[in-house]
Scaffold this motif. Structure first.
Motif: not given
Length: 109
Positions: A57-61, A98-102
């Protein structure tokens, strides 16, 4: 007496948690990051994977390019490029927008 004796291949290590751990949870032990291979009950032995490629998981920004070193933010339960206060997880092996959740990361210890 030998200076070292083979124990296991090292792709996964034994782990006995004080509280239950769910499959896929990231476990930090000092500077070692492991991923719970399956559910592990409190005070029962299980396995943590310490080698391989995982989607974290990563930040989406934020976006990450291949080769970026990432760290585990144990407070927010995401990977980040911020080293300060976090433990190194590994390197990005597939770019993430940036739009990827992972983001896909190869573990490195």
């Amino acid at each position: 007496m030998p200076q070292a004796t083979f124990v296991q291949d090292g792709c996964a290590i034994d782990y006995t948690p004080g509280s239950a751990v769910t499959a896929g949870d990231v476990v930090v032990q000092g500077d070692l990051i492991g991923i719970a291979q399956g559910d592990i009950a409190a005070n029962k032995p299980g396995a943590l994977v310490v080698e391989g490629v995982f989607d974290f998981a990563k930040a989406t920004n934020v976006a990450y390019t291949v080769g970026t070193v990432l760290y585990w933010d144990d407070t927010n339960n995401i990977v980040t490029a911020t080293a300060t206060g976090n433990k190194q997880v590994g390197k990005v092996v597939r770019a993430a927008a940036t739009t990827d959740p992972t983001v896909r990361v190869r573990l490195s210890q």
